[in-house]
Design an enzyme around this catalytic site. Structure first.
Site, PDB file in Angstrom:
ATOM      1  N   ASP A   1       0.848  -1.199   0.000  1.00 36.44           N
ATOM      2  CA  ASP A   1       0.000   0.000   0.000  1.00 36.44           C
ATOM      3  C   ASP A   1       0.884   1.250   0.000  1.00 36.44           C
ATOM      4  O   ASP A   1       1.027   1.951   1.006  1.00 36.44           O
ATOM      5  CB  ASP A   1      -0.938  -0.020   1.208  1.00 36.44           C
ATOM      6  CG  ASP A   1      -1.923  -1.179   1.136  1.00 36.44           C
ATOM      7  OD1 ASP A   1      -2.296  -1.567   0.012  1.00 36.44           O
ATOM      8  OD2 ASP A   1      -2.318  -1.696   2.198  1.00 36.44           O
TER       9      ASP A   1
ATOM     10  N   LYS B   1       0.430  -8.024  -2.307  1.00 37.38           N
ATOM     11  CA  LYS B   1      -0.891  -7.527  -2.673  1.00 37.38           C
ATOM     12  C   LYS B   1      -0.771  -6.187  -3.374  1.00 37.38           C
ATOM     13  O   LYS B   1      -0.162  -5.249  -2.855  1.00 37.38           O
ATOM     14  CB  LYS B   1      -1.780  -7.368  -1.430  1.00 37.38           C
ATOM     15  CG  LYS B   1      -3.179  -6.831  -1.739  1.00 37.38           C
ATOM     16  CD  LYS B   1      -4.055  -6.756  -0.503  1.00 37.38           C
ATOM     17  CE  LYS B   1      -3.783  -5.523   0.328  1.00 37.38           C
ATOM     18  NZ  LYS B   1      -4.297  -4.268  -0.317  1.00 37.38           N
TER      19      LYS B   1
ATOM     20  N   ASP C   1      -5.880  -6.919  -5.685  1.00 37.72           N
ATOM     21  CA  ASP C   1      -6.976  -6.628  -4.766  1.00 37.72           C
ATOM     22  C   ASP C   1      -7.752  -5.396  -5.232  1.00 37.72           C
ATOM     23  O   ASP C   1      -7.582  -4.298  -4.716  1.00 37.72           O
ATOM     24  CB  ASP C   1      -6.381  -6.399  -3.369  1.00 37.72           C
ATOM     25  CG  ASP C   1      -7.423  -6.065  -2.318  1.00 37.72           C
ATOM     26  OD1 ASP C   1      -8.576  -6.500  -2.483  1.00 37.72           O
ATOM     27  OD2 ASP C   1      -7.076  -5.380  -1.333  1.00 37.72           O
ATOM     28  N   LEU C   2      -8.645  -5.602  -6.223  1.00 34.69           N
ATOM     29  CA  LEU C   2      -9.417  -4.489  -6.775  1.00 34.69           C
ATOM     30  C   LEU C   2     -10.886  -4.526  -6.360  1.00 34.69           C
ATOM     31  O   LEU C   2     -11.622  -3.580  -6.626  1.00 34.69           O
ATOM     32  CB  LEU C   2      -9.307  -4.479  -8.306  1.00 34.69           C
ATOM     33  CG  LEU C   2      -7.895  -4.304  -8.863  1.00 34.69           C
ATOM     34  CD1 LEU C   2      -7.934  -4.242 -10.390  1.00 34.69           C
ATOM     35  CD2 LEU C   2      -7.212  -3.065  -8.297  1.00 34.69           C
ATOM     36  N   LYS C   3     -11.308  -5.618  -5.765  1.00 34.41           N
ATOM     37  CA  LYS C   3     -12.670  -5.726  -5.203  1.00 34.41           C
ATOM     38  C   LYS C   3     -13.745  -5.266  -6.200  1.00 34.41           C
ATOM     39  O   LYS C   3     -14.555  -4.378  -5.910  1.00 34.41           O
ATOM     40  CB  LYS C   3     -12.790  -4.904  -3.922  1.00 34.41           C
ATOM     41  CG  LYS C   3     -11.809  -5.300  -2.816  1.00 34.41           C
ATOM     42  CD  LYS C   3     -12.030  -4.436  -1.574  1.00 34.41           C
ATOM     43  CE  LYS C   3     -11.086  -4.786  -0.454  1.00 34.41           C
ATOM     44  NZ  LYS C   3      -9.695  -4.299  -0.726  1.00 34.41           N
ATOM     45  N   LEU C   4     -13.792  -5.882  -7.362  1.00 32.87           N
ATOM     46  CA  LEU C   4     -14.752  -5.454  -8.376  1.00 32.87           C
ATOM     47  C   LEU C   4     -16.194  -5.650  -7.899  1.00 32.87           C
ATOM     48  O   LEU C   4     -16.527  -6.639  -7.246  1.00 32.87           O
ATOM     49  CB  LEU C   4     -14.533  -6.225  -9.676  1.00 32.87           C
ATOM     50  CG  LEU C   4     -13.164  -6.074 -10.347  1.00 32.87           C
ATOM     51  CD1 LEU C   4     -13.201  -6.683 -11.740  1.00 32.87           C
ATOM     52  CD2 LEU C   4     -12.716  -4.632 -10.405  1.00 32.87           C
ATOM     53  N   HIS C   5     -17.035  -4.681  -8.240  1.00 30.95           N
ATOM     54  CA  HIS C   5     -18.450  -4.732  -7.857  1.00 30.95           C
ATOM     55  C   HIS C   5     -19.217  -3.876  -8.856  1.00 30.95           C
ATOM     56  O   HIS C   5     -19.206  -2.654  -8.793  1.00 30.95           O
ATOM     57  CB  HIS C   5     -18.618  -4.186  -6.429  1.00 30.95           C
ATOM     58  CG  HIS C   5     -20.023  -4.309  -5.904  1.00 30.95           C
ATOM     59  ND1 HIS C   5     -20.355  -3.971  -4.611  1.00 30.95           N
ATOM     60  CD2 HIS C   5     -21.177  -4.735  -6.479  1.00 30.95           C
ATOM     61  CE1 HIS C   5     -21.646  -4.171  -4.421  1.00 30.95           C
ATOM     62  NE2 HIS C   5     -22.165  -4.637  -5.542  1.00 30.95           N
ATOM     63  N   ASP C   6     -19.881  -4.539  -9.797  1.00 26.94           N
ATOM     64  CA  ASP C   6     -20.629  -3.832 -10.839  1.00 26.94           C
ATOM     65  C   ASP C   6     -21.623  -4.820 -11.429  1.00 26.94           C
ATOM     66  O   ASP C   6     -21.781  -5.927 -10.912  1.00 26.94           O
ATOM     67  CB  ASP C   6     -19.659  -3.291 -11.901  1.00 26.94           C
ATOM     68  CG  ASP C   6     -20.157  -2.007 -12.565  1.00 26.94           C
ATOM     69  OD1 ASP C   6     -21.335  -1.980 -12.965  1.00 26.94           O
ATOM     70  OD2 ASP C   6     -19.382  -1.045 -12.681  1.00 26.94           O
TER      71      ASP C   6
ATOM     72  N   PRO D   1     -23.051  -7.757 -13.805  1.00 26.12           N
ATOM     73  CA  PRO D   1     -22.321  -8.964 -14.199  1.00 26.12           C
ATOM     74  C   PRO D   1     -21.518  -8.831 -15.492  1.00 26.12           C
ATOM     75  O   PRO D   1     -20.352  -9.272 -15.551  1.00 26.12           O
ATOM     76  CB  PRO D   1     -23.429 -10.013 -14.332  1.00 26.12           C
ATOM     77  CG  PRO D   1     -24.460  -9.564 -13.355  1.00 26.12           C
ATOM     78  CD  PRO D   1     -24.447  -8.058 -13.430  1.00 26.12           C
TER      79      PRO D   1
ATOM     80  N   THR E   1     -20.185  -6.221 -16.966  1.00 25.24           N
ATOM     81  CA  THR E   1     -19.018  -5.354 -16.797  1.00 25.24           C
ATOM     82  C   THR E   1     -17.917  -6.060 -16.026  1.00 25.24           C
ATOM     83  O   THR E   1     -16.739  -6.018 -16.398  1.00 25.24           O
ATOM     84  CB  THR E   1     -19.419  -4.054 -16.069  1.00 25.24           C
ATOM     85  OG1 THR E   1     -20.347  -3.347 -16.891  1.00 25.24           O
ATOM     86  CG2 THR E   1     -18.209  -3.175 -15.807  1.00 25.24           C
TER      87      THR E   1
ATOM     88  N   ARG F   1      -2.322  -8.458  13.031  1.00 28.18           N
ATOM     89  CA  ARG F   1      -1.452  -7.586  13.801  1.00 28.18           C
ATOM     90  C   ARG F   1      -0.655  -8.420  14.799  1.00 28.18           C
ATOM     91  O   ARG F   1      -1.243  -9.057  15.674  1.00 28.18           O
ATOM     92  CB  ARG F   1      -2.271  -6.537  14.561  1.00 28.18           C
ATOM     93  CG  ARG F   1      -3.012  -5.550  13.666  1.00 28.18           C
ATOM     94  CD  ARG F   1      -2.034  -4.594  12.988  1.00 28.18           C
ATOM     95  NE  ARG F   1      -2.730  -3.561  12.229  1.00 28.18           N
ATOM     96  CZ  ARG F   1      -3.055  -3.657  10.949  1.00 28.18           C
ATOM     97  NH1 ARG F   1      -2.774  -4.774  10.286  1.00 28.18           N
ATOM     98  NH2 ARG F   1      -3.659  -2.661  10.322  1.00 28.18           N
TER      99      ARG F   1
ATOM    100  N   GLN G   1      -8.291  -1.150  11.607  1.00 30.11           N
ATOM    101  CA  GLN G   1      -8.927  -2.453  11.654  1.00 30.11           C
ATOM    102  C   GLN G   1      -9.686  -2.628  12.964  1.00 30.11           C
ATOM    103  O   GLN G   1      -9.263  -2.133  14.012  1.00 30.11           O
ATOM    104  CB  GLN G   1      -7.875  -3.569  11.520  1.00 30.11           C
ATOM    105  CG  GLN G   1      -7.066  -3.513  10.237  1.00 30.11           C
ATOM    106  CD  GLN G   1      -7.856  -3.942   9.024  1.00 30.11           C
ATOM    107  OE1 GLN G   1      -9.029  -4.284   9.122  1.00 30.11           O
ATOM    108  NE2 GLN G   1      -7.234  -3.935   7.870  1.00 30.11           N
TER     109      GLN G   1
END
Length: 239
Positions: free
Chosen positions: A10, A33, A60-65, A67, A69, A185, A194
């Protein structure tokens, strides 16, 4: 079961990653990652460069759109040769199924299809926040279980979850179902943003199969030593 903790890169740019990785032996092949911050800054080239360095990658792009796309996006991402990528389980079974199909169609012949996992509830989300912000009125654990079973129905390879839910997810799915847990941790380190955390050993004993570690390594004064310590703790917990 991965014996290597996944290091969350990150950082704001490639130069910062180069500076960080320079503190590791060149022969040390890492599992790293690549998240939204660095991917949106550097683009697919950052993945290619890290692969050329010999590292395995969790994209780690966490796609959410919708189906279609997500399916088409996964076709493109499959060509990058990452080991693992993800979507949000909240997108639904149809979207997750399309994501898996897109990865299969986009993977070059002779190459392994990347594992696909679904985010259940973020480890930064408390039950109170889930109730208030998402209007999901079951318990946090039941929400996670529901998303995990939906991911399995969609043909995914596992989920991202808190280690607190890993054992029950294993019971409701299969031993091979990936249970990747962030929010790791080491004892004595800062919690940060977190809310549902565990040490590496606690996570392993709780049923996690993969762990993601960020700041305890990336912000350490001795990153390689911190990495080895966490890796050893994670490994020994299975013995």
């Amino acid at each position: 079961m991965s014996e290597r903790p996944i290091i969350a890169l990150d950082f704001p740019n490639k130069q910062a990653i180069e500076t960080f990785l320079a503190q590791f032996p060149k022969e040390e092949k890492l599992f790293v990652k690549v998240g939204m911050e660095i991917f949106y800054q550097e683009g697919p080239a950052i993945v290619t460069w890290l692969k050329d360095c010999g590292h395995d990658i969790f994209l780690d792009l966490k796609l959410h759109d919708i189906p279609n796309t997500v399916g088409r996006a996964m076709e493109r991402l499959a060509s990058l040769g990452v080991a693992l990528t993800n979507v949000h389980a909240a997108g639904g079974i149809e979207m997750m199924t399309a994501a898996k199909k897109g990865l299969q169609q986009g993977t070059p012949a002779g190459h392994k299809v990347p594992d696909l996992i679904a985010v259940t509830q973020l480890t930064s989300t408390s039950e109170a926040q889930m109730h208030h912000d998402q209007q999901i009125m079951t318990s946090l654990q039941e929400s996670v279980m529901h998303y995990a079973t939906c991911a399995q129905k969609a043909g995914l390879d596992g989920v991202v979850c808190s280690a607190h839910e890993a054992k029950q997810i294993k019971q409701r799915t299969t031993d091979a179902f990936i249970r990747l847990t962030p929010g790791i941790r080491p004892a004595g380190s800062e919690v940060g943003d977190q809310k549902r955390i565990m040490t590496p050993a606690q996570a392993r004993k709780a049923g996690a199969t993969m762990i993601v570690v960020g700041r305890p390594i990336t912000q350490s004064k001795a990153p390689y030593e911190s990495y080895l310590q966490i890796k050893q703790e994670w490994k020994e917990a299975s013995q």
